[in-house]
Design a protein around this motif. Structure first.
Motif, mmCIF file in Angstrom:
data_model
loop_
_atom_site.group_PDB
_atom_site.id
_atom_site.type_symbol
_atom_site.label_atom_id
_atom_site.label_comp_id
_atom_site.label_asym_id
_atom_site.label_seq_id
_atom_site.Cartn_x
_atom_site.Cartn_y
_atom_site.Cartn_z
ATOM 1 N N SER A 85 0.809 -1.481 0.016
ATOM 2 C CA SER A 85 -0.126 0.109 0.257
ATOM 3 C C SER A 85 1.068 1.222 -0.455
ATOM 4 O O SER A 85 1.955 1.390 1.026
ATOM 5 N N ASN A 86 0.876 1.851 -1.271
ATOM 6 C CA ASN A 86 1.831 3.443 -0.696
ATOM 7 C C ASN A 86 2.373 3.184 -1.367
ATOM 8 O O ASN A 86 3.383 3.609 -0.923
ATOM 9 N N GLY A 87 2.207 2.082 -2.532
ATOM 10 C CA GLY A 87 3.555 1.601 -3.274
ATOM 11 C C GLY A 87 3.312 1.995 -4.673
ATOM 12 O O GLY A 87 2.948 3.023 -5.117
ATOM 13 N N ILE A 88 4.715 2.059 -5.422
ATOM 14 C CA ILE A 88 4.637 2.588 -7.006
ATOM 15 C C ILE A 88 2.870 1.793 -7.873
ATOM 16 O O ILE A 88 2.616 2.452 -8.456
ATOM 17 N N VAL A 89 2.546 0.930 -7.774
ATOM 18 C CA VAL A 89 1.579 0.176 -7.669
ATOM 19 C C VAL A 89 0.333 1.616 -7.821
ATOM 20 O O VAL A 89 -0.480 1.848 -8.249
ATOM 21 N N ASP A 90 0.456 1.145 -6.130
ATOM 22 C CA ASP A 90 -0.678 1.669 -5.746
ATOM 23 C C ASP A 90 -0.811 3.063 -6.268
ATOM 24 O O ASP A 90 -2.053 4.452 -6.954
ATOM 25 N N LEU A 91 0.846 4.309 -6.005
ATOM 26 C CA LEU A 91 -0.009 5.113 -6.268
ATOM 27 C C LEU A 91 0.060 5.808 -7.690
ATOM 28 O O LEU A 91 -0.046 6.767 -7.692
ATOM 29 N N SER A 92 0.853 5.007 -8.810
ATOM 30 C CA SER A 92 0.282 4.874 -10.090
ATOM 31 C C SER A 92 -0.912 4.528 -10.026
ATOM 32 O O SER A 92 -1.815 5.717 -11.280
ATOM 33 N N VAL A 93 -1.652 3.746 -9.922
ATOM 34 C CA VAL A 93 -3.607 4.309 -9.556
ATOM 35 C C VAL A 93 -3.778 5.032 -9.563
ATOM 36 O O VAL A 93 -4.519 5.527 -10.078
ATOM 37 N N GLN A 94 -3.381 5.268 -8.224
ATOM 38 C CA GLN A 94 -4.200 6.423 -7.911
ATOM 39 C C GLN A 94 -3.581 7.624 -8.404
ATOM 40 O O GLN A 94 -5.232 8.982 -9.204
ATOM 41 N N ALA A 95 -2.535 7.914 -9.092
ATOM 42 C CA ALA A 95 -3.173 9.591 -10.086
ATOM 43 C C ALA A 95 -3.403 9.332 -11.142
ATOM 44 O O ALA A 95 -3.283 10.104 -12.325
ATOM 45 N N MET A 96 -3.921 8.003 -11.249
ATOM 46 C CA MET A 96 -4.367 7.573 -12.976
ATOM 47 C C MET A 96 -6.293 7.967 -12.701
ATOM 48 O O MET A 96 -6.473 8.740 -14.098
ATOM 49 N N PHE A 97 -6.020 7.457 -11.773
ATOM 50 C CA PHE A 97 -8.113 7.579 -11.290
ATOM 51 C C PHE A 97 -7.717 7.433 -9.483
ATOM 52 O O PHE A 97 -7.821 7.007 -8.945
ATOM 53 N N PRO A 98 -8.224 8.945 -9.925
ATOM 54 C CA PRO A 98 -7.856 9.771 -8.229
ATOM 55 C C PRO A 98 -9.325 9.087 -8.306
ATOM 56 O O PRO A 98 -10.658 8.740 -8.630
ATOM 57 N N GLY A 99 -9.195 8.525 -6.439
ATOM 58 C CA GLY A 99 -10.340 8.069 -5.609
ATOM 59 C C GLY A 99 -10.604 6.276 -5.934
ATOM 60 O O GLY A 99 -11.069 5.809 -5.050
ATOM 61 N N ALA A 100 -9.700 5.783 -6.712
ATOM 62 C CA ALA A 100 -9.422 4.380 -6.774
ATOM 63 C C ALA A 100 -9.925 3.412 -5.372
ATOM 64 O O ALA A 100 -8.729 4.284 -4.795
ATOM 65 N N PRO A 101 -9.939 2.373 -5.369
ATOM 66 C CA PRO A 101 -9.346 1.779 -4.021
ATOM 67 C C PRO A 101 -7.448 1.436 -4.304
ATOM 68 O O PRO A 101 -7.213 1.432 -5.079
ATOM 69 N N ALA A 102 -7.347 1.483 -3.258
ATOM 70 C CA ALA A 102 -5.829 1.132 -2.254
ATOM 71 C C ALA A 102 -5.777 0.077 -3.019
ATOM 72 O O ALA A 102 -6.784 -1.054 -3.171
ATOM 73 N N VAL A 103 -4.245 -0.289 -3.555
ATOM 74 C CA VAL A 103 -3.883 -1.198 -4.419
ATOM 75 C C VAL A 103 -2.812 -1.899 -3.425
ATOM 76 O O VAL A 103 -1.848 -1.118 -3.773
ATOM 77 N N ASP A 104 -3.314 -3.097 -2.651
ATOM 78 C CA ASP A 104 -2.414 -3.609 -1.565
ATOM 79 C C ASP A 104 -1.787 -4.600 -1.985
ATOM 80 O O ASP A 104 -2.990 -6.116 -1.667
ATOM 81 N N LEU A 105 -0.983 -4.975 -2.991
ATOM 82 C CA LEU A 105 -1.250 -7.143 -3.443
ATOM 83 C C LEU A 105 -0.053 -7.093 -2.064
ATOM 84 O O LEU A 105 -0.146 -8.764 -2.427
ATOM 85 N N LEU A 106 0.942 -6.706 -1.279
ATOM 86 C CA LEU A 106 2.108 -7.172 -0.605
ATOM 87 C C LEU A 106 1.177 -8.299 0.375
ATOM 88 O O LEU A 106 0.022 -8.253 0.993
ATOM 89 N N PHE A 107 1.695 -9.133 0.519
ATOM 90 C CA PHE A 107 1.097 -10.802 1.473
ATOM 91 C C PHE A 107 -0.297 -10.951 1.084
ATOM 92 O O PHE A 107 -0.888 -12.007 1.304
ATOM 93 N N THR A 108 0.185 -11.117 -0.111
ATOM 94 C CA THR A 108 -1.145 -11.731 -1.095
ATOM 95 C C THR A 108 -1.035 -13.594 -1.925
ATOM 96 O O THR A 108 0.766 -13.484 -2.577
ATOM 97 N N TYR A 109 -1.283 -13.808 -2.758
ATOM 98 C CA TYR A 109 -1.195 -15.215 -4.028
ATOM 99 C C TYR A 109 -0.175 -14.750 -4.626
ATOM 100 O O TYR A 109 0.372 -15.159 -5.470
ATOM 101 N N PRO A 110 -0.685 -13.609 -5.656
ATOM 102 C CA PRO A 110 -0.959 -13.042 -6.908
ATOM 103 C C PRO A 110 1.445 -12.461 -6.820
ATOM 104 O O PRO A 110 1.627 -12.598 -7.621
ATOM 105 N N ALA A 111 1.331 -12.002 -5.407
ATOM 106 C CA ALA A 111 1.993 -11.624 -5.272
ATOM 107 C C ALA A 111 3.384 -12.121 -5.441
ATOM 108 O O ALA A 111 4.759 -11.935 -5.465
#
Length: 287
Positions: free
Chosen positions: A131-157
């Motif tokens: 959360s607040n990583g590169i992917v999350d910040l990039s998504v927030q920059a392109m889509f303001p107000g989008a849900p936070a992207v936190d993939l850490l500690f998940t199977y996809p990660a």
């Protein structure tokens, strides 16, 4: 001394040191680990150890280890699949489309991850996927107000980290196989009226199958025994049999159980390749 005898001695003198080195560095440690798996106590315990089959019985009697094994095999299959889907087109482009210095530059980018420590690469992914990583910040920059992207500690990660680690193996093995295909065979297929897709399916893909098989084996075998990437990127959701084996040696100090689990995993790998061997041999012979 006959010529045949001289040839045999020459071959033995050239290959003997290599086989002796392999025997000392691979087979002797494996034999020591195999003997350890039949003991009821770790060598760290200052008591005499006895022969037992309990360590292997523990694996077959507990559903926990079966679940970890299933997850490990599924992880290996997913990582191998994604490495193929990403690596094969890249290898094809390098072998048949990219020429000159551009090819050298791309090869440099492919092998560049090997120049850094594996732990550094994995911890770098934590900065990207959290959360607040590169992917999350990039998504927030392109889509303001989008849900936070936190993939850490998940199977996809875990899959992302392992694909990044092992993708070069698939690219390099497939590139070697594709580079060996004579372009005249592809041109012959096109001249006979085959479409580009048909030429790829009937000519390129079968001839490059040995590279695909080699790359898949180089990826699948170490992935199902991996423990570093699942521990750092997956946490409790990335539990694998490799993680449990590592814990038996480093946390609980139950070396016999860890050795037994290691050989069970090795036996499963050999069983899988034994089942697939007739198919792989037939396809390799056809290619």
């Amino acid at each position: 001394m006959t010529p045949t005898t001289r040839t045999r001695w020459a071959i033995l003198s050239l290959t003997g040191p290599a086989y002796l080195w392999l025997a000392c560095t691979i087979f002797l440690p494996l034999l020591a680990m195999l003997a350890l798996s039949f003991l009821d106590k770790s060598p760290l315990v200052p008591k005499s150890a006895n022969f037992t089959l309990q360590n292997y019985g523990t694996f077959f009697s507990k559903d926990f280890y079966w679940s970890l094994t299933r997850w490990s095999i599924e992880l290996g299959l997913w990582v191998t699949l994604f490495c193929f889907l990403i690596g094969y087109p890249a290898a094809y482009a390098l072998a048949k489309r990219v020429k000159g210095r551009w090819r050298e530059a791309i090869f440099l980018l492919i092998v560049l991850p090997f120049w850094s420590n594996a732990l550094v690469r994995i911890f770098s992914w934590t900065m990207v996927l959290r959360s607040n990583g590169i992917v999350d910040l990039s998504v927030q920059a392109m889509f303001p107000g989008a849900p936070a992207v936190d993939l850490l500690f998940t199977y996809p990660a875990v899959i992302i980290g392992l694909v990044h680690s092992y993708l070069p193996y698939m690219i390099l093995t497939c590139y070697i196989a594709l580079q060996a295909i004579d372009d005249s065979l592809i041109e012959a297929g096109r001249s006979l009226g085959a479409t580009q897709f048909t030429t790829f399916r009937r000519v390129v893909l079968p001839l490059s199958l040995p590279g695909i098989i080699s790359g898949s084996a180089l990826i699948f075998v170490p992935v199902i025994g991996s423990f570093m990437e699942p521990r750092i990127l997956g946490g409790t959701k990335g539990a694998t049999l490799g993680m449990n084996i590592e814990e038996q040696f480093t946390v609980t100090a139950n070396w016999p159980l860890g050795a037994a689990l290691s050989f069970v995993l090795l036996a499963i790998v050999l069983l899988i390749f034994g089942i697939l061997y007739p198919f792989l041999r037939r396809q390799g012979g056809n290619a």
